[in-house]
Design an enzyme around this catalytic site. Structure first.
Site, PDB file in Angstrom:
ATOM      1  N   THR A 133     -30.490  20.980   1.210  1.00 30.61           N
ATOM      2  CA  THR A 133     -30.917  21.412  -0.040  1.00 30.61           C
ATOM      3  C   THR A 133     -30.138  22.552  -0.578  1.00 30.61           C
ATOM      4  O   THR A 133     -29.756  23.481   0.073  1.00 30.61           O
ATOM      5  CB  THR A 133     -32.467  21.615  -0.193  1.00 30.61           C
ATOM      6  OG1 THR A 133     -32.898  22.350  -1.199  1.00 30.61           O
ATOM      7  CG2 THR A 133     -32.853  22.581   1.210  1.00 30.61           C
ATOM      8  N   ASP A 134     -30.198  22.810  -2.009  1.00 32.56           N
ATOM      9  CA  ASP A 134     -29.587  23.973  -2.838  1.00 32.56           C
ATOM     10  C   ASP A 134     -30.557  25.099  -2.313  1.00 32.56           C
ATOM     11  O   ASP A 134     -30.275  26.282  -2.643  1.00 32.56           O
ATOM     12  CB  ASP A 134     -29.451  23.715  -4.029  1.00 32.56           C
ATOM     13  CG  ASP A 134     -30.677  23.197  -4.849  1.00 32.56           C
ATOM     14  OD1 ASP A 134     -31.851  23.231  -4.364  1.00 32.56           O
ATOM     15  OD2 ASP A 134     -30.626  23.337  -6.352  1.00 32.56           O
ATOM     16  N   GLU A 135     -31.633  24.824  -1.950  1.00 33.83           N
ATOM     17  CA  GLU A 135     -32.551  25.880  -1.726  1.00 33.83           C
ATOM     18  C   GLU A 135     -32.294  27.016  -0.616  1.00 33.83           C
ATOM     19  O   GLU A 135     -32.827  27.951  -0.734  1.00 33.83           O
ATOM     20  CB  GLU A 135     -34.199  25.495  -1.738  1.00 33.83           C
ATOM     21  CG  GLU A 135     -34.682  24.506  -2.706  1.00 33.83           C
ATOM     22  CD  GLU A 135     -36.138  24.031  -2.810  1.00 33.83           C
ATOM     23  OE1 GLU A 135     -36.757  24.966  -2.478  1.00 33.83           O
ATOM     24  OE2 GLU A 135     -36.394  23.075  -3.320  1.00 33.83           O
ATOM     25  N   TYR A 159     -40.070  26.520   3.703  1.00 35.46           N
ATOM     26  CA  TYR A 159     -39.315  25.317   3.658  1.00 35.46           C
ATOM     27  C   TYR A 159     -37.728  25.819   3.545  1.00 35.46           C
ATOM     28  O   TYR A 159     -37.050  25.053   4.562  1.00 35.46           O
ATOM     29  CB  TYR A 159     -39.873  24.537   2.465  1.00 35.46           C
ATOM     30  CG  TYR A 159     -38.769  23.468   1.946  1.00 35.46           C
ATOM     31  CD1 TYR A 159     -38.476  22.269   3.007  1.00 35.46           C
ATOM     32  CD2 TYR A 159     -37.893  23.647   0.856  1.00 35.46           C
ATOM     33  CE1 TYR A 159     -37.652  21.365   2.614  1.00 35.46           C
ATOM     34  CE2 TYR A 159     -37.090  22.533   0.702  1.00 35.46           C
ATOM     35  CZ  TYR A 159     -36.716  21.433   1.483  1.00 35.46           C
ATOM     36  OH  TYR A 159     -35.948  20.510   1.112  1.00 35.46           O
ATOM     37  N   LYS A 163     -34.943  24.765   6.319  1.00 37.50           N
ATOM     38  CA  LYS A 163     -33.865  24.004   6.237  1.00 37.50           C
ATOM     39  C   LYS A 163     -32.608  24.699   6.448  1.00 37.50           C
ATOM     40  O   LYS A 163     -31.366  24.063   7.143  1.00 37.50           O
ATOM     41  CB  LYS A 163     -33.708  23.390   4.667  1.00 37.50           C
ATOM     42  CG  LYS A 163     -34.757  22.517   4.429  1.00 37.50           C
ATOM     43  CD  LYS A 163     -34.648  21.038   5.076  1.00 37.50           C
ATOM     44  CE  LYS A 163     -33.203  20.442   4.621  1.00 37.50           C
ATOM     45  NZ  LYS A 163     -33.443  18.821   5.445  1.00 37.50           N
TER      46      LYS A 163
HETATM   47  P1  NAD Z   1     -40.181  13.235   1.786  1.00 34.66           P
HETATM   48  O1  NAD Z   1     -41.022  14.456   2.341  1.00 34.66           O
HETATM   49  O2  NAD Z   1     -40.205  12.202   0.716  1.00 34.66           O
HETATM   50  O3  NAD Z   1     -39.392  12.301   3.151  1.00 34.66           O
HETATM   51  C1  NAD Z   1     -39.416  12.627   4.275  1.00 34.66           C
HETATM   52  C2  NAD Z   1     -39.353  11.632   5.599  1.00 34.66           C
HETATM   53  O4  NAD Z   1     -39.470  11.945   6.466  1.00 34.66           O
HETATM   54  C3  NAD Z   1     -41.013  10.724   5.237  1.00 34.66           C
HETATM   55  O5  NAD Z   1     -40.797   9.610   5.314  1.00 34.66           O
HETATM   56  C4  NAD Z   1     -41.631  11.351   6.687  1.00 34.66           C
HETATM   57  O6  NAD Z   1     -42.440  10.458   7.250  1.00 34.66           O
HETATM   58  C5  NAD Z   1     -40.289  11.638   7.357  1.00 34.66           C
HETATM   59  N1  NAD Z   1     -40.454  12.911   8.777  1.00 34.66           N
HETATM   60  C6  NAD Z   1     -40.864  13.820   8.606  1.00 34.66           C
HETATM   61  N2  NAD Z   1     -41.161  14.336   9.833  1.00 34.66           N
HETATM   62  C7  NAD Z   1     -40.540  13.662  10.600  1.00 34.66           C
HETATM   63  C8  NAD Z   1     -40.075  13.716  11.944  1.00 34.66           C
HETATM   64  N3  NAD Z   1     -40.300  14.648  12.613  1.00 34.66           N
HETATM   65  N4  NAD Z   1     -39.503  12.594  12.519  1.00 34.66           N
HETATM   66  C9  NAD Z   1     -39.070  11.567  11.896  1.00 34.66           C
HETATM   67  N5  NAD Z   1     -39.275  11.094  10.578  1.00 34.66           N
HETATM   68  C10 NAD Z   1     -40.037  12.317   9.953  1.00 34.66           C
HETATM   69  O7  NAD Z   1     -38.571  13.889   1.827  1.00 34.66           O
HETATM   70  P2  NAD Z   1     -37.336  13.720   0.662  1.00 34.66           P
HETATM   71  O8  NAD Z   1     -37.896  14.229  -0.917  1.00 34.66           O
HETATM   72  O9  NAD Z   1     -37.096  12.301   0.670  1.00 34.66           O
HETATM   73  O10 NAD Z   1     -36.114  14.532   1.293  1.00 34.66           O
HETATM   74  C11 NAD Z   1     -35.472  13.999   2.344  1.00 34.66           C
HETATM   75  C12 NAD Z   1     -34.438  14.966   2.617  1.00 34.66           C
HETATM   76  O11 NAD Z   1     -33.454  15.441   1.716  1.00 34.66           O
HETATM   77  C13 NAD Z   1     -35.049  16.225   3.182  1.00 34.66           C
HETATM   78  O12 NAD Z   1     -34.397  16.676   4.406  1.00 34.66           O
HETATM   79  C14 NAD Z   1     -35.094  17.134   2.131  1.00 34.66           C
HETATM   80  O13 NAD Z   1     -34.901  18.593   2.650  1.00 34.66           O
HETATM   81  C15 NAD Z   1     -33.850  16.882   1.501  1.00 34.66           C
HETATM   82  N6  NAD Z   1     -33.639  17.280  -0.036  1.00 34.66           N
HETATM   83  C16 NAD Z   1     -34.645  16.773  -0.739  1.00 34.66           C
HETATM   84  C17 NAD Z   1     -34.751  17.049  -2.236  1.00 34.66           C
HETATM   85  C18 NAD Z   1     -35.586  16.613  -3.088  1.00 34.66           C
HETATM   86  O14 NAD Z   1     -35.656  16.983  -4.362  1.00 34.66           O
HETATM   87  N7  NAD Z   1     -36.827  15.748  -2.819  1.00 34.66           N
HETATM   88  C19 NAD Z   1     -33.391  17.717  -2.750  1.00 34.66           C
HETATM   89  C20 NAD Z   1     -32.578  18.210  -1.612  1.00 34.66           C
HETATM   90  C21 NAD Z   1     -32.704  17.771  -0.304  1.00 34.66           C
HETATM   91  P1  TYD Z   2     -41.233  20.957  -6.991  1.00 31.33           P
HETATM   92  O1  TYD Z   2     -41.038  19.443  -7.410  1.00 31.33           O
HETATM   93  O2  TYD Z   2     -42.160  21.279  -6.040  1.00 31.33           O
HETATM   94  O3  TYD Z   2     -39.740  21.239  -6.080  1.00 31.33           O
HETATM   95  P2  TYD Z   2     -38.976  22.606  -5.604  1.00 31.33           P
HETATM   96  O4  TYD Z   2     -40.274  23.671  -5.462  1.00 31.33           O
HETATM   97  O5  TYD Z   2     -38.633  21.949  -4.387  1.00 31.33           O
HETATM   98  O6  TYD Z   2     -37.940  23.062  -6.808  1.00 31.33           O
HETATM   99  O7  TYD Z   2     -41.268  21.934  -8.153  1.00 31.33           O
HETATM  100  C1  TYD Z   2     -40.274  22.047  -9.268  1.00 31.33           C
HETATM  101  C2  TYD Z   2     -40.558  23.020 -10.109  1.00 31.33           C
HETATM  102  O8  TYD Z   2     -41.590  22.784 -10.805  1.00 31.33           O
HETATM  103  C3  TYD Z   2     -40.656  24.470  -9.313  1.00 31.33           C
HETATM  104  O9  TYD Z   2     -40.508  25.388 -10.020  1.00 31.33           O
HETATM  105  C4  TYD Z   2     -42.189  24.433  -9.250  1.00 31.33           C
HETATM  106  C5  TYD Z   2     -42.469  23.720 -10.337  1.00 31.33           C
HETATM  107  N1  TYD Z   2     -43.932  23.215 -10.369  1.00 31.33           N
HETATM  108  C6  TYD Z   2     -44.939  23.525 -11.297  1.00 31.33           C
HETATM  109  O10 TYD Z   2     -44.724  24.444 -12.343  1.00 31.33           O
HETATM  110  N2  TYD Z   2     -46.136  23.003 -11.208  1.00 31.33           N
HETATM  111  C7  TYD Z   2     -46.502  21.916 -10.283  1.00 31.33           C
HETATM  112  O11 TYD Z   2     -47.575  21.466 -10.185  1.00 31.33           O
HETATM  113  C8  TYD Z   2     -45.453  21.703  -9.239  1.00 31.33           C
HETATM  114  C9  TYD Z   2     -45.812  20.731  -7.986  1.00 31.33           C
HETATM  115  C10 TYD Z   2     -44.389  22.288  -9.421  1.00 31.33           C
END
Ligand code: NAD
Ligand code: TYD
Length: 353
Positions: A133-135, A159, A163
């Protein structure tokens, strides 16, 4: 040939598996622990498809991962598995440490042993792609340049710290053991199958249910947004031609303050599913207490990926968010099953234990 995907029942992982099998006949072994965020209903269209092998298990289970690698001999592993929600990491960091750090370490150990035992050609061709992630880069000021791959890691939430730790482990396994790794650091994704604890799906679901739309603090925090299918195409691109040991930033060139996202979603719903009382959905906006340690701004400079590998996102924010809202409107049973917890019963019913 096959690939092993971890976390492939989650939001991005399930989109990736569906996209992969829409474009290739190369089988996918899908290892997922099925935490609250894992939902096999996302993959229901693959039922009976022998190219998809689902395995219920934990990336932290060294023996299980080793056995899977030995059995299927994948040419690549793509690691999506993680705890992914910042707010949950604030309430309880333990699961984030366990999966994102210790789990990634165990996964790397299993992969290192497997990779070390491969024949020369397979060993040279093998890739481990770690999805991050960019975070990890921390928070930007209003006028700071966007994150590049050389930015310092300054994670601020449990989080992002977990990561960051996993990214460092992946890097170390390359430098120390020569493991052929690739890392992608992507901005906020949105699209189908997004669990409605995250901002965009929460807004859609709460709007339709007549509930408040919670905006943290002043709503002026900025995120870069990428349609999930564009993230999938970037991962495929990096897997195919990324330089081993490199990291690639992935972003949508779509920086938006949260409040703008909220108003955009409200306006789309006003158009596509107007409220019965004729009032705009924006009347449901409610300002709530800010997230502790809330990062003010993320922005991604994705030029390395564009210049080296020719990748650019296909969707604009306007096209991607419209597709997303339409998807949620057309997939109310999926939403209802998630909200009721019914998706977990569904898993037991269709897959047994
Ligand atoms: P998500 O929470 O929707 O899905 C995570 C999946 O991993 C789930 O299916 C869960 O059951 C599985 N999981 C959790 N712990 C596990 C373990 N110990 N062993 C096997 N499986 C396990 O997450 P997402 O949004 O799909 O994100 C996927 C990846 O991308 C993550 O690594 C996250 O950090 C990264 N990412 C997400 C975003 C975003 O905006 N969602 C952006 C950048 C990077
Ligand atoms: P989120 O979807 O949780 O992603 P991330 O924290 O990983 O960026 O949140 C996106 C942005 O929206 C973040 O700045 C937090 C804000 N947010 C709200 O303002 N209200 C909400 O109920 C949630 C879940 C997030």
């Amino acid at each position: 040939m096959s690939i092993l995907v971890t976390g492939g029942a989650g939001f991005i992982g399930s989109n990736f598996v569906l996209d992969w099998l829409a474009q290739s006949d190369e089988p996918v072994i899908n290892l997922d622990k099925l935490t609250y965020a894992g939902n096999l209903e996302n993959l229901v269209s693959l039922r009976g498809d022998t190219r998809h092998v689902f395995v219920h298990g934990d990336i932290g289970d060294f023996d299980r991962v080793s056995q899977l690698l030995a059995e299927h001999q994948p040419r690549a592993l793509i690691n999506f598995a993680a705890e992914s929600h910042v707010d949950r990491s604030i309430h309880g960091p333990g699961d984030f440490i366990a999966t994102n750090i210790v789990g990634t370490f165990q996964l790397l150990e299993a992969v290192r042993a497997y990779w070390g035992g491969l024949a020369d050609e397979a060993r040279a061709d093998f890739r481990l792609l770690h999805v991050s992630t960019d975070e990890v880069y921390g928070s930007l000021g209003k006028d700071d340049p966007a994150f590049t791959e050389t930015n310092r890691y300054e994670p601020n939430s449990p989080y992002s710290a977990s990561k960051a730790a996993s990214d460092h482990l992946v890097r170390a396994y390359h430098h120390t053991y020569g493991l052929p790794v690739l890392t992608t650091n992507c901005s906020n994704n949105y699209g189908p199958y997004h669990f409605p604890e995250k901002l965009i799906p929460l807004l859609i679901v709460n709007s339709l249910a007549g509930k408040p739309l919670p905006v943290y603090g002043d709503g002026q925090q900025v995120r870069d947004w990428l349609y999930v299918k564009d993230h999938c195409s970037a991962i495929r691109r990096v897997l195919a031609d990324g330089r081993v040991g490199e990291t690639y930033n992935v972003g949508g060139w779509n920086e938006k303050p949260n409040l703008e996202i909220v108003h955009t979603v409200c306006a789309l719903l006003d158009e596509l599913r107007p409220r019965a009382d004729g009032q705009p959905y924006s009347t449901q906006i409610t300002y709530v207490t800010d997230r502790p340690g809330h990062d003010r701004r993320y922005a991604i400079d994705a030029r390395k990926l564009e210049q080296e590998l020719g990748w650019r996102p296909a969707e604009t924010f306007a096209s991607g968010i419209r597709k997303t809202v339409v998807w949620y409107l057309e997939n109310q049973p999926w939403v209802n099953n998630v909200l009721s917890g019914g998706y977990r019963d569904w898993v037991a019913k269709h897959y047994g234990n």
